[in-house]
Design a protein around this motif. Structure first.
Motif, PDB file in Angstrom:
ATOM      1  N   SER A 115      41.896 -12.081  52.127  1.00 16.80           N
ATOM      2  CA  SER A 115      41.367 -12.766  53.310  1.00 16.80           C
ATOM      3  C   SER A 115      40.917 -14.179  52.964  1.00 16.80           C
ATOM      4  O   SER A 115      39.899 -14.378  52.310  1.00 16.80           O
ATOM      5  N   SER A 121      37.353 -15.689  54.252  1.00 15.38           N
ATOM      6  CA  SER A 121      36.096 -15.326  53.611  1.00 15.38           C
ATOM      7  C   SER A 121      35.844 -16.070  52.307  1.00 15.38           C
ATOM      8  O   SER A 121      34.825 -15.848  51.658  1.00 15.38           O
ATOM      9  N   ASN A 143      46.097 -20.019  56.583  1.00 14.85           N
ATOM     10  CA  ASN A 143      45.678 -19.736  55.210  1.00 14.85           C
ATOM     11  C   ASN A 143      45.831 -20.965  54.313  1.00 14.85           C
ATOM     12  O   ASN A 143      46.304 -20.874  53.181  1.00 14.85           O
TER      13      ASN A 143
END
Length: 123
Positions: free
Chosen positions: A28, A31, A77
């Motif tokens: 992820s 985070s 991302n």
């Protein structure tokens, strides 16, 4: 696990601009706190800047403050380093790094690193 890949480096004239990208995969991204570092030939690796996991907080080294901007697009991302008003002393290999704790200015505190991308600024 996180994999990071930097891109966007190249040759630019002094006063010009360049945008580096750091693409992340494997965990992820949203985070993770992210940092940028650079290393010039014959010099120690130095901190450039960081951004927290939410993107709401950034911090920069004095040498780049006001010229560089870090941002992130969690949907892609990807973290970015926008470099404006480039100087010859900005010439270095630029690295991105990630950690799943708060951001820091210390290279060794990060958990994952990219392979680097070369930025060369001509005088």
């Amino acid at each position: 696990q996180v994999q990071l890949v930097e891109s966007g480096g190249g040759l630019v004239q002094a006063g010009g601009s360049l945008r580096l990208s750091c693409a992340a995969s494997g965990r992820s991204f949203s985070s993770a706190a992210m940092g940028w570092f650079r290393q010039a030939p014959g010099k120690e690796r130095e901190f450039v800047g960081y951004i927290n996991f939410s993107g709401g907080t950034t911090y920069y080294a004095d040498s780049v403050k006001g010229r560089f901007t870090i941002s992130r697009d969690d949907a892609k991302n990807t973290m970015y380093l926008q470099m404006n008003s480039l100087k010859p002393e900005d010439t270095a290999v630029y690295y991105c790094a990630a950690r799943f704790r708060g951001p820091t200015t210390v290279w060794g505190s990060y958990d994952y690193w990219g392979q680097g991308t070369q930025v060369t600024v001509s005088s």
